[in-house]
Structures are given as structure tokens and as C-alpha cells.
Design a protein around this motif. Structure first.
Motif, mmCIF file in Angstrom:
data_model
loop_
_atom_site.group_PDB
_atom_site.id
_atom_site.type_symbol
_atom_site.label_atom_id
_atom_site.label_comp_id
_atom_site.label_asym_id
_atom_site.label_seq_id
_atom_site.Cartn_x
_atom_site.Cartn_y
_atom_site.Cartn_z
ATOM 1 N N ILE A 199 1.318 -1.181 0.151
ATOM 2 C CA ILE A 199 -0.533 0.207 0.047
ATOM 3 C C ILE A 199 1.156 1.175 0.446
ATOM 4 O O ILE A 199 1.654 1.199 1.153
ATOM 5 N N SER A 260 0.604 -7.535 -5.098
ATOM 6 C CA SER A 260 -0.307 -6.167 -5.654
ATOM 7 C C SER A 260 0.146 -5.126 -5.179
ATOM 8 O O SER A 260 0.378 -4.638 -3.845
ATOM 9 N N VAL A 262 -0.824 -0.822 -4.758
ATOM 10 C CA VAL A 262 -1.986 -0.259 -4.222
ATOM 11 C C VAL A 262 -2.087 0.857 -4.066
ATOM 12 O O VAL A 262 -1.654 1.456 -3.144
ATOM 13 N N LEU A 264 -2.128 5.190 -3.253
ATOM 14 C CA LEU A 264 -3.613 6.160 -2.548
ATOM 15 C C LEU A 264 -2.816 7.133 -2.123
ATOM 16 O O LEU A 264 -4.075 8.049 -2.417
ATOM 17 N N TYR A 285 -0.672 -7.229 -10.054
ATOM 18 C CA TYR A 285 -1.060 -6.685 -10.138
ATOM 19 C C TYR A 285 -1.055 -4.552 -9.212
ATOM 20 O O TYR A 285 -0.353 -4.948 -8.772
ATOM 21 N N GLY A 287 -2.484 -1.290 -8.748
ATOM 22 C CA GLY A 287 -4.402 0.252 -8.449
ATOM 23 C C GLY A 287 -3.972 1.025 -8.242
ATOM 24 O O GLY A 287 -2.939 1.631 -7.591
ATOM 25 N N VAL A 319 -9.123 2.160 -8.478
ATOM 26 C CA VAL A 319 -9.137 1.393 -7.960
ATOM 27 C C VAL A 319 -10.082 0.908 -7.679
ATOM 28 O O VAL A 319 -11.312 1.336 -7.151
ATOM 29 N N ILE A 335 -11.670 -2.753 -2.553
ATOM 30 C CA ILE A 335 -10.429 -2.527 -3.514
ATOM 31 C C ILE A 335 -10.115 -4.542 -3.389
ATOM 32 O O ILE A 335 -9.690 -5.062 -4.238
#
Length: 346
Positions: A199, A260, A262, A264, A285, A287, A319, A335
Motif C-alpha cells: 500500500i 499487489s 495499491v 492511494l 496487480y 491499482g 482502483v 479494492i
């Protein structure tokens, strides 16, 4: 019971020198008590471990495995589980299963290496021949090496070419290595560490997503160079917190297909280096938070940095699944749902 579930027993039997035979569930049609990868093992001393069908077929399997220990050849068998049998183990309908039968050789380098990988928490893919020409042959694939053989250099190469796909999953299945060639059927088991979620952005959405992902089985890493945001008490479920700039922090991680990312932060100074680093990796992945305008701006910036359209197409943005989420917790749900859905995709 899974391979890990019978490991302790077969290790004990092997230590005292008992011959061992093992049944492996490789395919399920309709429904069955256990998924592919379940094991049932016996020792020559008469001990049992594991289960294939929670009792439906173990009696017959015991006889077949005993015969194999007596000098029989590796084989496969198909069982039709009747509705009555299935109901007895808690199923609403019957099914059909395919099972491989073979001896277990504790001195086989493939098995020895697989146990080493599991102890180290390292990834590996075990392929077992499921068709007569390759039956009982095994090939162990790691990200950078192979051990064993399916008996054909062509099949070994075909398997090697798909290792990244298999390392991106955690399931077991029968696959055809060569299209329309039933002799190339192999049973593929992916033994991988927990999926990892990176993250980028210690935001309220990141806080909610970290807690949910941890409870769903992810190992979570939170990256954010802003000290005021990245506080340990805000992310008690994170495996690690990294205060470095996103590109530096992510370059130090092995962003493999089970990872993955992500993003943000919703800040171009952080988004763009994070995206560029993620897109240069093998992560499964990527996002990006933000609406259509943000997505277009980030894409244009990446293209200006020299990335091509195909690379940018890897980005999932906005995402998450479109479920009308508004609050940080709801967005985190969307998500996580997308991550789970993609992981379960055939």
C-alpha cells in the motif's frame, strides 16, 4: 488433507525406513469434500494419514496403495461419489474425483527441495505427470531454477515458460502443457507464501485496507515518506512500514506475481514514481486511486517518462470494483474485493 497436513507423518515413517505410498486428489467434478491437492498416505507398517474424500473412498484407496507397496505400478483412478456418499460427508450433491497413486521416495531430490522451500517460506511449483506417458514423473519449478523432469525436454520447457503464471496463484489444477495433447496433462500445485499487498499511502483508505487485507491473508507493507501519516499505531496489522520514497522502497522489494500494489497517495509526486517502479516489475496487480481526470494525468506523465501504452494498460484505475463506495472503509472493501476476484479468476 493437504500435503502440508501429511508431511509430519510421512517424515516420521521415512525416518524409520518404512516404505510409503500416497494418493493425491487431482481433479473434482461437481462437488467433493476436499479440493485438489488433498493427500492420503499409508506406511508399510499400516499407519494412515490424511484424507481424499473424508471417508468415502479411503477404504478402496488403502487397498490400492497397499498393492502398490507390494510391487504395483503408479496408477490413476476415478471415483464417482454418489449422492448418498456425498450426503454422508456433508455435501448436497454427488461428484466425481480423479486420484493419482504413487510411492513416496524420501530420497528423491524433488521432495527434499520442496520441503526446504516450505520451511523457508519460499515459492515453488510442483508438477506431477497426470497422463500415462508422464505418470509418476515430477518437475519442481522455482523462479530461477528447475529440478526433476517430466520425461521430455519439450514438456519441461513448456512448463518453465508458465512458471510466473503459476507462482501468481495458490491453487492446484490439472493443465494441458501442449494444446490438444492429452499426453501432456500434468497436475500443478503452487506452493507460495501468503500474497503480499504493498500500500503506497498511509491514508484513511490505506488504514482500512491494511486491516481488512491482513485478516484476509495478505502480508501488508505500507509505504509513505510522510512521517506524520506513517505511524505504527495507525497500522498495527502491517508486516512492515517503510518511510522511504515509493520508488526507493519498492525497488528494494521483490515485486513478484504474488504481489499487489495499491497506490492511494493521490499526489503526483508520489504516484508517478510508485507507478513507474511497479510497472517495471513483475507484480500481479497495480491499482491507482483517483477519478478519470487523475487517471489521464498519470497516464500522460508515464508516457512522457518513456513508458508505452501497453505498460500503462496494466493499471487498474480507478482502483477497486464499482460498488458505489464512498467512505474510506467502503473503498477499501471495493479494492480488496477486486484483488480477491482477480486471484480467483480462471
Amino acid at each position: 488433507m493437504s500435503l502440508r497436513g501429511v508431511r509430519e507423518d510421512i517424515a516420521r515413517w521415512a525416518e524409520r525406513g518404512d516404505p510409503i505410498a500416497m494418493a493425491t486428489l487431482i481433479a473434482v467434478r461437481r462437488s467433493a469434500p476436499l479440493p485438489p491437492g488433498a493427500r492420503f498416505a499409508i506406511s508399510a507398517a499400516g499407519e494412515l494419514s490424511g484424507s481424499i474424500s473424508s471417508g468415502c473412498v479411503e477404504g478402496d484407496l488403502h487397498e490400492r496403495l497397499s498393492a502398490l507397496l507390494g510391487g504395483g505400478a503408479p496408477a490413476s483412478v476415478t471415483y464417482g461419489i454418489t449422492d448418498e456418499m456425498a450426503a454422508g460427508v456433508g455435501l448436497s450433491c454427488g461428484g466425481e474425483i480423479d486420484v493419482l497413486l504413487d510411492r513416496y521416495d524420501p530420497g528423491d531430490p524433488v521432495w527434499h527441495r520442496l520441503w526446504q522451500l516450505q520451511e523457508a517460506g519460499a515459492p515453488g511449483v510442483l508438477l506431477t505427470g497426470a497422463a500415462p506417458p508422464t505418470r509418476s514423473r515430477q518437475l519442481l519449478l522455482e523462479p530461477d531454477r528447475s529440478l526433476g523432469t517430466l520425461g521430455s525436454a519439450a514438456l519441461d520447457r513448456a512448463a518453465r515458460s508458465r512458471v510466473d503464471d503459476w507462482l501468481g496463484r495458490s491453487d492446484a489444477r490439472v493443465v494441458e502443457l501442449v494444446q490438444d495433447d492429452p499426453d501432456s496433462l500434468v497436475f500443478v500445485e503452487s506452493f507460495v507464501p501468503p500474497p503480499r499487498l504493498v500500500i503506497v499511502g498511509a491514508t484513511p483508505i490505506g488504514h482500512a485496507l491494511c486491516a481488512m487485507a491482513h485478516r484476509t491473508g495478505f502480508e501488508v507493507v505500507v509505504v509513505d515518506p510522510r512521517d506524520a501519516f506513517l505511524r505504527p499505531e495507525r497500522f498495527p496489522d502491517a508486516a512492515s512500514l517503510d518511510p522511504r520514497w515509493p520508488d526507493e522502497a519498492m525497488a528494494a522489494l521483490d515485486l513478484d506475481p504474488r504481489t499487489s500494489v495499491v497506490i492511494l497517495t493521490h499526489d503526483e509526486k508520489l504516484d508517478e514514481p510508485a507507478l513507474e517502479t511497479a510497472l517495471a516489475s513483475r507484480c500481479g496487480y497495480i491499482g491507482l486511486l483517483g477519478g478519470g481526470r487523475t487517471q489521464r494525468q498519470r497516464r500522460e506523465a508515464l508516457l512522457a517518462r518513456g513508458l508505452d501504452e501497453a505498460a500503462c494498460d496494466r493499471i487498474h484505475g480507478p482502483v477497486g470494483l464499482r460498488i458505489g463506495a464512498r467512505s474510506p472503509a467502503q473503498i477499501a472493501v471495493s479494492i480488496l474485493a477486486q484483488l480477491v476476484a482477480l486471484d480467483r479468476a480462471p
